[in-house]
Design a protein around this motif. Structure first.
Motif, short mmCIF file in Angstrom:
data_model
loop_
_atom_site.label_atom_id
_atom_site.label_comp_id
_atom_site.label_asym_id
_atom_site.label_seq_id
_atom_site.Cartn_x
_atom_site.Cartn_y
_atom_site.Cartn_z
N LEU A 265 10.36 5.57 -21.32
CA LEU A 265 8.83 5.23 -20.67
C LEU A 265 8.75 3.81 -20.24
O LEU A 265 7.96 4.03 -19.25
N ALA A 266 9.27 3.02 -20.57
CA ALA A 266 8.83 1.65 -20.11
C ALA A 266 9.79 1.56 -18.76
O ALA A 266 9.16 0.91 -17.90
N THR A 267 11.05 2.27 -18.71
CA THR A 267 11.74 2.16 -17.30
C THR A 267 10.99 3.15 -16.33
O THR A 267 10.89 2.30 -15.27
N ALA A 268 10.49 4.13 -16.72
CA ALA A 268 9.64 4.94 -15.75
C ALA A 268 8.34 4.07 -15.36
O ALA A 268 8.06 4.12 -14.20
N GLU A 269 7.71 3.53 -16.28
CA GLU A 269 6.42 2.92 -16.10
C GLU A 269 6.63 1.66 -15.08
O GLU A 269 5.94 1.27 -14.15
N ARG A 270 7.81 0.88 -15.47
CA ARG A 270 8.04 -0.20 -14.48
C ARG A 270 8.65 0.24 -13.15
O ARG A 270 8.04 -0.44 -12.23
N ALA A 271 9.05 1.35 -13.07
CA ALA A 271 9.55 1.74 -11.63
C ALA A 271 8.15 2.36 -10.89
O ALA A 271 7.77 2.05 -9.81
N ALA A 272 7.27 2.85 -11.54
CA ALA A 272 5.97 3.25 -11.16
C ALA A 272 5.26 2.06 -10.57
O ALA A 272 4.54 2.12 -9.58
N ASN A 273 5.32 0.88 -11.70
CA ASN A 273 4.57 -0.23 -11.31
C ASN A 273 5.09 -0.91 -9.86
O ASN A 273 4.50 -1.41 -8.95
N ALA A 274 6.32 -0.76 -9.88
CA ALA A 274 7.24 -1.40 -8.82
C ALA A 274 6.99 -0.75 -7.50
O ALA A 274 6.55 -1.26 -6.50
N ALA A 275 6.80 0.86 -7.54
CA ALA A 275 6.35 1.42 -6.19
C ALA A 275 4.83 1.01 -5.87
O ALA A 275 4.94 1.02 -4.80
N VAL A 276 4.17 1.11 -6.78
CA VAL A 276 2.84 0.56 -6.54
C VAL A 276 2.79 -0.75 -5.97
O VAL A 276 1.98 -0.72 -4.85
N VAL A 277 3.38 -1.73 -6.54
CA VAL A 277 3.09 -3.01 -6.14
C VAL A 277 3.91 -2.98 -4.83
O VAL A 277 3.36 -3.79 -3.60
N ARG A 278 5.12 -2.61 -4.52
CA ARG A 278 5.69 -2.59 -3.19
C ARG A 278 4.95 -2.05 -2.24
O ARG A 278 5.08 -2.13 -0.94
N GLY A 279 4.16 -0.82 -2.60
CA GLY A 279 3.39 -0.09 -1.70
C GLY A 279 2.33 -0.78 -0.99
O GLY A 279 1.94 -0.47 0.01
N ASP A 280 1.91 -1.85 -1.98
CA ASP A 280 0.89 -2.98 -1.38
C ASP A 280 1.27 -3.82 -0.53
O ASP A 280 1.17 -5.18 -0.50
N SER A 281 1.76 -3.31 0.57
CA SER A 281 2.52 -4.12 1.81
C SER A 281 1.93 -3.56 3.22
O SER A 281 2.79 -3.88 4.10
N GLY A 282 0.96 -3.14 3.00
CA GLY A 282 0.24 -2.57 4.58
C GLY A 282 -0.39 -3.68 5.34
O GLY A 282 -0.02 -4.85 4.91
N PHE A 283 -1.27 -3.16 6.19
CA PHE A 283 -1.79 -3.98 6.98
C PHE A 283 -2.80 -4.96 6.43
O PHE A 283 -2.72 -6.13 6.72
N GLY A 284 -3.60 -4.58 5.25
CA GLY A 284 -4.40 -5.53 4.67
C GLY A 284 -3.76 -6.49 3.96
O GLY A 284 -4.26 -7.83 3.88
N ALA A 285 -2.62 -6.24 2.96
CA ALA A 285 -2.08 -7.16 2.41
C ALA A 285 -1.17 -8.05 3.22
O ALA A 285 -1.17 -9.31 2.91
N ARG A 286 -0.44 -7.52 4.56
CA ARG A 286 0.08 -8.50 5.16
C ARG A 286 -0.80 -9.59 6.00
O ARG A 286 -0.63 -10.51 6.10
N THR A 287 -2.15 -9.05 6.34
CA THR A 287 -3.12 -9.97 6.83
C THR A 287 -3.69 -11.02 5.97
O THR A 287 -3.66 -12.14 6.27
#
Length: 415
Positions: A265-287
């Motif tokens: 569960l911790a591994t899956a939660e870390r993977a989900a958190n990593a996906a969410v955090v890395r997904g925060d790389s769009g136009f707004g985050a880069r700006t």
């Protein structure tokens, strides 16, 4: 008719080449044509970059279809503004040069400036983000690591980690209990070996009594008895440790299963958190990352960032700025004279047509009036009309309607 690159640039600038009669106007409007072509290229790249940023930087193929469409729209607006001449259509019969052009429409230029600022945000910003992509990626990596650490320190992962620590502590306590028994057993065995060695030494005459042999009831025999007792106690402790391990086995298995489940569960939660955090790389985050770099290192990054952005905005407004600065030049006066002349000719023709129409109407009315008056003086026509009216009235009141035509012809014969 002229052809070539200069003529093409004049057409791009949306001006009438026949009215461009001076060298300065040719240079001006060709420069405007060059700026429009450059801006078309810039807007194409910017529109494609905006579509790419909107898709999460997946480089979709249709970005090179949207980019030119955006560029065509803005260039069409620029060409409409550049080619527009504010002609004054008042007092068309006057030759005063001050009446050729109307005052400039400020709203048109303000609207274009607003559009330029809008494009500076929508089009220029994606290009700037692509220019500083390496610095932005490094900044985003730092931000993402901080976010992942914060997510691991709290939330579901922290709960899983706390439970895993508790289970490890319970396993450690069980291991400590077993280890305590085995350590005690090992200590008793060491003590038993020590006593046995002393007994051997005493039996050889080199011990405490200095008397060889090991007679029953003697010191040597007591040492042997105590050594064997310690071995018996050690064996009992080993059996107790084994029994304790056997008793702990179901709990240990349950804890191991729970630990495995929590680790998954911790591994899956870390993977989900990593996906969410890395997904925060769009136009707004880069700006946001870009502006963080600009404010943190203004003289190293901010100056060049703002300089390039202002250069792009200047390119955006160059064509309109030249148009506004050159208002009232020879080209616009020539176009105004031609337009006023055409309008004056059209007004005169319209006035002549209205006059002719009125004259024709008066003549027609006069002819009709004269004809009616002449007809009223014709005695035979008046008598025929009277007889016809009398016959119709008489037939409608007295005679059968079927005899109406016969009475009419008879009255005509009598007449």
């Amino acid at each position: 008719m002229r052809t070539g690159l200069g003529h093409l640039l004049l057409r791009v600038a949306n001006v009438n080449p026949r009215s461009v009669t001076t060298h300065s106007d040719r240079v001006l409007y060709r420069s405007i044509g060059v700026f429009i072509l450059l801006y078309f290229l810039y807007a194409t790249l910017g529109g494609a970059a905006f579509v790419d940023a909107s898709s999460g930087y997946r480089h979709p193929w249709y970005q090179w279809l949207v980019g030119p469409l955006v560029a065509v729209g803005v260039v069409a607006y620029d060409r409409a503004v550049v080619g527009r001449v504010g002609v004054n259509y008042e007092r068309l019969d006057s030759t005063d040069p001050h009446l050729l052009l109307r005052p400039p429409t400020v709203g048109l230029y303000l609207g274009r400036i607003g559009l330029a600022l809008l494009f500076a945000v929508v089009v220029t910003e994606p290009l700037m983000l692509a220019r500083y992509r390496g610095e932005i990626d490094a900044r985003l990596a730092e931000i993402h690591n901080t976010q992942l650490s914060r997510l691991d320190a709290g939330g579901a992962v922290a709960g899983y980690q706390a439970r895993l620590a508790e289970l490890r502590a319970q396993t450690g306590a069980d291991d400590a209990a077993v280890r305590s028994l085995t350590d005690r057993a090992a200590g008793k065995r060491r003590d038993a070996r020590t006593l046995y060695r002393q007994a051997l030494a005493d039996s050889r005459g080199s011990g405490v009594t200095h008397s060889p042999g090991c007679p029953p009831g003697g010191y040597c025999a007591d040492l042997v008895r105590r050594s064997r007792s310690l071995d018996t106690q050690a064996a009992a402790l080993d059996r107790q440790a084994a029994r304790l391990q056997r008793d702990q086995r179901p709990e240990r298995a349950a804890r191991a299963t729970e630990q495995s489940r929590l680790a998954s569960l911790a591994t899956a939660e870390r993977a989900a958190n990593a996906a969410v955090v890395r997904g925060d790389s769009g136009f707004g985050a880069r700006t946001a990352a870009m502006w963080r770099l600009v404010t943190a290192d203004f003289w190293g990054v901010g100056v060049y960032y703002l300089g390039i952005a202002l250069l792009m905005v200047a390119l955006d407004c160059a064509a309109i700025g030249l148009k506004f600065a050159s208002r009232g030049n020879a080209y616009e006066r020539n176009e105004a004279r031609a337009a006023r002349l055409r309008e004056h000719e059209a007004a005169l023709i319209h006035e002549r047509e209205v006059h002719d129409a009125r004259t024709y109407g008066d003549a027609t009315a006069k002819v009709v009036a004269d004809g009616i008056e002449a007809a009223s003086h014709d005695v035979r026509l008046a008598r025929a009309a009277t007889d016809r009216a009398r016959a119709v009235l008489h037939t409608a009141v007295v005679v059968d309607p079927a005899d109406l035509d016969g009475s009419y012809y008879r009255s005509r014969v009598d007449a």
